[in-house]
Write an enzyme that holds these catalytic residues in place. Structure first.
Site, PDB file in Angstrom:
ATOM      1  N   GLU A  59      40.948  71.007  51.173  1.00  0.00           N
ATOM      2  CA  GLU A  59      40.661  70.472  52.503  1.00  0.00           C
ATOM      3  C   GLU A  59      39.689  69.304  52.317  1.00  0.00           C
ATOM      4  OE1 GLU A  59      39.931  73.705  55.536  1.00  0.00           O
ATOM      5  OE2 GLU A  59      39.969  74.910  53.697  1.00  0.00           O
ATOM      6  N   ARG A 285      37.833  84.312  42.383  1.00  0.00           N
ATOM      7  CA  ARG A 285      37.215  83.002  42.406  1.00  0.00           C
ATOM      8  C   ARG A 285      36.158  82.924  41.318  1.00  0.00           C
ATOM      9  NH1 ARG A 285      34.867  81.980  48.013  1.00  0.00           N
ATOM     10  NH2 ARG A 285      34.176  80.076  46.988  1.00  0.00           N
ATOM     11  N   LYS A 295      29.846  75.513  50.652  1.00  0.00           N
ATOM     12  CA  LYS A 295      29.763  74.143  51.160  1.00  0.00           C
ATOM     13  C   LYS A 295      28.628  74.000  52.157  1.00  0.00           C
ATOM     14  CE  LYS A 295      34.604  72.720  50.644  1.00  0.00           C
ATOM     15  NZ  LYS A 295      35.827  72.303  51.370  1.00  0.00           N
TER      16      LYS A 295
END
Length: 575
Positions: A59, A285, A295
């Site tokens: 994204e 992950r 983020k």
């Protein structure tokens, strides 16, 4: 490759497919294959797939970080290993958070890491027309409806893990009513938050992601690719699987938090009757100690001026690691060593990352000398200034460099002790050391200032020791040095870990765990050859560590170097 080139079959019941996928993943793996590579090997062998097509789908709402590096290496690496292709696709469905800056930055990061995507970069926004057509199809099939509840009511009526959800008052509206409302959403007649398009699945499902998930919401925002064309934007969970289907993705690789989203992924692909059926596989992950990859928290570090921007060398962003001097080869090696698994919550020792970076630098970083804390030395019996020629690397042919040896030079202050501790092997009053690549010198006199601080050493050379050992005695110590008159002043930035705790989240606020000593700037002196480095050239400053000429601030007149890592290595491979 065209979207419809890859065609696979999908069981009528998505749950059957999920069980089948998990069964494949649980089969005994071939030696050396993780479960993803095992699945792909089996799919190719069985003819279920003719060509592997993966994608990296970021994204464009921020900078990539170390976690994304693993995803890049997995998706592009799989494609390379199995002679397939990998697409770079920007999942750009939220114009409020996305910027062209991030689009450009992500593309640059992927290239810097050493990968090349298939064809041109792709965008979910390029498929908005098709996604809208499919949304209309879902309404016409009775599989979607427009919900006019407020966002708060939708959230409350969704239920939770122990209570089922409640049907929307609009859930049983007619197809005609839903088509009319959806057109009003598209034309901008509704305000933001006044209406959403939802899938009609099951509000009592034990999987809350299947409780009539939202497909479209209203955003009166301009998009960096489509401008003001759209007033409605697809949700990620709707756009992502259908973009995979459009592109003919065969293996959609993601992290474990998307495992519960997989039933909807399969549901929507099946409902639109896509001839191309991608399959989703989830793995853990990447979590590294002393590191934060949220983020939101990384943004807090930047906006709170706790670091000097997204490309601060202490940041785990790709731009930060690049400016720090980390190598793409080292990062790829690290991701390969970490591997692929379905074990969630494991944390990788940051020492493994540092080990991989050092390994990549050992035979690629030229050598040079820099004195970070200068102490003046005067050679009383050097006949004249001279130029020494020495290789730029001891084991790899990188050419030679000229090292000027002059009467006045600098050694590092830590290499001299008036009252040496036990085992000290460097310079002491009356003692000898070898100047790296030059003569053995003896300290004859110590000069101090009015405060008693040592400011200069008077030394003499043994003229018979250039390139050979002295006769009749052993000199164990070796120190690095730089000419005081021909050396070049340089700014050197010494970076340490950004956090003092291995788990930066420990305590009430992660900011409390910031390392106040994570950056120290020193005024050093470097040998002249180092000043001619180009930005991003990497070196081993002998006896000091690995350094890189800063990507932006370095030039030959005002050299600036960042320390990549010191020379110590605490990681033992195989442990």
């Amino acid at each position: 490759m065209k979207p419809n080139d890859v065609v696979t079959s999908l069981p009528e019941n998505p749950t059957q497919k999920n069980n089948a996928v998990d069964s494949v993943q649980q089969q005994e793996q071939q030696p050396g294959l993780d479960f993803v590579r095992q699945v792909i090997t089996d799919d190719l062998a069985a003819g279920r797939t003719q060509q592997i097509v993966t994608r990296f789908p970021p994204e464009p709402n921020g900078y990539l970080h170390i976690g994304h590096v693993k995803a890049i290496c997995l998706n592009f690496g799989i494609a390379e290993e199995f002679q397939g292709v990998c697409n770079l696709r920007f999942d750009d469905t939220n114009p409020d958070a996305e910027e062209q800056e991030y689009v450009d930055g992500i593309a640059n990061d992927v290239k810097w890491l050493g990968f090349q995507w298939e064809g041109e970069p792709r965008y979910a926004s390029s498929y908005f027309d098709q996604l809208y057509t499919w949304a209309v199809q879902l309404i016409e099939q009775g599989d979607a409806y427009v919900d006019l509840q407020s966002p708060e009511d939708i959230r409350l009526n969704r239920g939770n893990f122990v209570e089922p959800g409640k049907n929307s008052p609009q859930r049983d509206a007619t197809v005609a009513e839903n088509l009319e409302r959806f057109e009003k959403m598209r034309s901008g007649e509704y305000a933001e938050g006044q209406a959403v398009l939802r899938a009609k699945i099951d509000m009592t499902s034990p999987n809350v992601h299947m409780r009539d998930p939202i497909l479209y919401r209203i955003l009166h925002s301009a998009h960096h690719q489509t401008g003001d064309t759209w007033k409605i934007y697809p949700m990620y969970d709707y756009a992502h699987p259908l973009s995979d289907a459009i592109e003919g993705i065969t293996h959609s690789l993601c992290t474990l938090e998307f495992q519960d989203h997989r039933p909807f992924y399969d549901w929507v692909v099946a409902k639109v009757k896509s001839p191309s059926v991608p399959r989703q596989y989830e793995s853990s992950r990447l979590n590294v100690d002393y590191t934060i990859t949220s983020k939101r928290k990384l943004r807090k570090l930047v906006e709170g001026a706790h670091v000097n921007g997204w490309d601060d060398p202490r940041m785990p962003t790709v731009v930060g690691m690049r400016r720090r001097g980390f190598t793409p080869e080292g990062l790829r090696d690290f991701c390969q060593r970490v591997g692929v698994s379905k074990v969630d919550g494991s944390i990788v020792d940051v020492a493994m990352l540092e080990y991989c970076i050092r390994q990549s630098l050992e035979n690629t970083a030229a050598r040079g000398m820099a004195v970070l804390n200068p102490l003046k030395v005067t050679l009383s019996n050097l006949p004249a200034d001279m130029d020494l020629t020495h290789s730029r690397h001891p084991n790899v042919d990188m050419g030679e460099r000229v090292i000027p040896l002059t009467t006045e030079l600098f050694i590092d202050r830590k290499d001299f002790e008036e009252e040496p501790p036990k085992g000290f092997k460097r310079l002491i009053p009356g003692g000898e050391v070898r100047l790296r690549h030059a003569y053995v010198i003896k300290c004859d006199e110590v000069i101090k200032d009015e405060n008693g601080e040592v400011v200069e050493l008077k030394c003499s050379i043994d003229p018979e020791t250039l390139g050979k050992n002295p006769e009749g005695r052993k000199v164990k110590g070796v120190v690095h040095w730089v000419s005081a008159t021909k050396g070049v002043p340089a700014e050197v930035r010494i970076y340490e870990r950004l956090f003092t705790e291995s788990d930066p989240e420990v305590g009430d606020d992660f900011l409390a765990n910031l390392n106040p000593e994570s950056l120290k700037v020193v005024q050093a002196v470097i040998e002249p050859a180092l000043a001619q480095a180009q930005p991003e050239d990497r070196f081993q400053f002998e006896r000091e560590g690995y350094f890189v000429a800063d990507q932006y601030d370095h030039n030959s007149k005002k050299p600036v170097f960042n320390r990549i890592l010191d020379l110590k290595d605490s990681f033992k491979p195989g442990k």
